[in-house]
Design a protein around this motif. Structure first.
Motif: not given
Length: 511
Positions: A282, A293, A494
């Motif tokens: 993500s 993602n 991330s």
């Protein structure tokens, strides 16, 4: 003619050849007690009913040493039916007034029997002339009453009756004058019951630890066997009928008493299974497609190996270690852009174990676990972006683990359970393929749940099924470096998660 003579000699020799004597068996002829030592004032181990079978181990005067119901002790000869050659000795060593030297009269004006009076009744030789005559005493009354010995009921003066138990035995007064309770006092009385065992099918039990020796008896699957000493690959056992002998240890299914066995436990395990492995990334502000993602998953084929060793420490503790290794090979792999990216997954755990025996009948033990975890996610031909279009990096995590476990080896006679929880809370080291990093300053925390069910298939072999769940959370302190070809487009940092669920089935072997 000569061969006939040789044949006759061989036959006569075979008939005359001595055969190993079978263990002598006797049965009680009335209710009685099994004593820890030869003497009715010693502690009582068991109470026996009439007709109880037992094995004779030794003979000493009016006492015999026997093994019965897995216990060893002493019993008066008069309480058992002896073979013919022992009947006379048993009869002559019973405690009668005229034998013990307390009286040679059966009543007013009646003399004792002419043929069996005093020392003659017990086989003692006459005293030499000129020396005072010594009255005969029973086998366990070798010392005079008075200083140094508590007077027994046999020394009671006239008018004072000795106490008797309901079954006719002399009272069990101990050296302090108190009533001895069954199982109290003495090392033998405090000895724990021996483990019991069964066999899976009818099995021959031999007189000696050798399959070429004579068969003592055949053990049946439902019959209880009391376990004794081990001699190499053989174990001495006895049944409730007093029959005893040696059987191969591998044939026994031993049921240990509450608290489990207090000897070292070593086992090895091998299983096959399948796993589902899922990876998620993500990136805030990034695209909704890889690499910013995405969630990718694949099934895999699993090979699981393991071993553990435990040794008892003090009364209720166990110390040991455990090794576990799982190898997963993806099939078909992670699908992206009409391509399947293959990978393999290695999972290694080394643990130190400290257990506390809860002293339950099911053998329940609680463990604390301190270990080291290593896992490696390896993409096939990671640098070939034609085969790895998602540019998924290799990843290695190494970390210390803290955990607990609960083992119930005998939930039922044949089924055992185990559950465990291990965590990675600090000190994790995370590395990804150079130039394919998802960020800088990576860290990880993890949770590993394990469960297993074992079925006692053979005496030293279990069938084992396991279900394991692993959850790993990845965090980065900064965005991906400029040299990374991962292709993140968002400006955020991330994060990721790795989840695996593995089911396996196989064998566990106990050494």
């Amino acid at each position: 003619m000569k061969w006939k003579l040789v044949f006759v000699v061989l036959v006569l020799g075979a008939l005359a050849w001595p055969r190993p004597a079978a263990a002598e068996k006797v049965k009680t002829n009335q209710s009685t007690k099994l004593y820890s030592r030869a003497g009715e004032q010693s502690p009582v181990i068991l109470k026996l009913k009439p007709g109880q079978a037992m094995t004779v181990l030794a003979k000493d005067g009016r006492w015999i040493k026997v093994r019965v119901s897995g216990r060893t002790g002493w019993i008066p000869r008069s309480k058992v039916d002896m073979p013919n050659d022992d009947e006379e000795l048993a009869r002559n060593t019973r405690r009668r007034p005229f034998v013990d030297g307390r009286s040679t009269r059966r009543g007013p004006g009646e003399g004792g029997p002419d043929d069996r009076v005093g020392a003659d009744a017990t086989g003692e030789a006459d005293e030499p002339a000129g020396k005072p005559t010594r009255t005969a005493k029973s086998d366990d009354d070798d010392r005079p009453a008075g200083r140094g010995r508590k007077a027994s009921s046999d020394d009671a003066p006239a008018g004072r009756k000795s106490t008797k138990d309901a079954d006719g035995d002399d009272g069990d007064d101990d050296a302090r004058g108190g009533k001895a309770k069954d199982g109290d006092g003495g090392d033998d009385a405090k000895e724990p019951a021996r483990p019991m065992a069964h066999v899976a099918k009818a099995t021959d039990v031999y007189n000696d630890p050798n399959s070429k020796s004579d068969i003592s008896f055949t053990a049946q699957p439902r019959a209880a066997l009391y376990v004794g000493e081990e001699r190499g690959k053989w174990t001495f056992v006895e049944n409730d009928e007093g029959e005893a002998g040696f059987v191969l240890t591998s044939k026994l299914d031993i049921e240990h008493p509450a608290g489990g066995p207090r000897s070292r436990a070593i086992d090895a395990r091998a299983r096959l299974g399948v796993a589902i492995i899922r990876q998620s990334v993500s990136t805030p502000g990034g695209m909704l497609t890889p690499p910013d993602n995405y969630t990718a998953s694949s099934s895999s084929f699993t090979i699981a190996l393991g071993a553990s060793a435990l040794v008892p420490y003090a009364t209720r503790y166990w110390l040991g270690g455990e090794f576990a290794y799982d190898f997963d090979k993806a099939f078909p792999g992670i699908s992206y852009m009409n391509k399947s990216t293959g990978f393999s997954y290695h999972n290694l755990n080394l643990r130190a174990l400290a257990g506390y025996d809860l002293q339950r009948s099911n053998g329940m033990i609680a463990f604390a676990r301190l270990g080291f975890h290593y896992d490696s996610f390896q993409v096939s031909d990671v640098a070939n972006f034609a085969g790895n279009p998602a540019k998924i990096p290799n990843q290695i995590i190494a970390a210390p683990t803290l955990g607990v476990a609960l083992a119930i080896p005998r939930l039922t006679k044949d089924i055992g359970l185990k559950a465990s929880l291990d965590t990675v809370l600090f000190g994790a080291s995370v590395s990804q393929t150079k130039n394919l990093e998802d960020g800088t300053g990576p860290s990880a925390k993890a949770l590993y749940l394990g469960s297993s069910v074992t079925y006692r298939w053979k005496p030293k072999m279990d069938l084992q099924g396991t279900l394991d769940v692993a959850y790993t959370s990845l965090r980065f302190s900064g965005a991906a470096p400029a040299t990374s070809m991962r292709g993140h487009t968002g400006g955020g940092v991330s994060s990721g998660t790795d989840v695996s669920v593995t089911g396996s089935f196989g064998l566990a072997y106990a050494f």
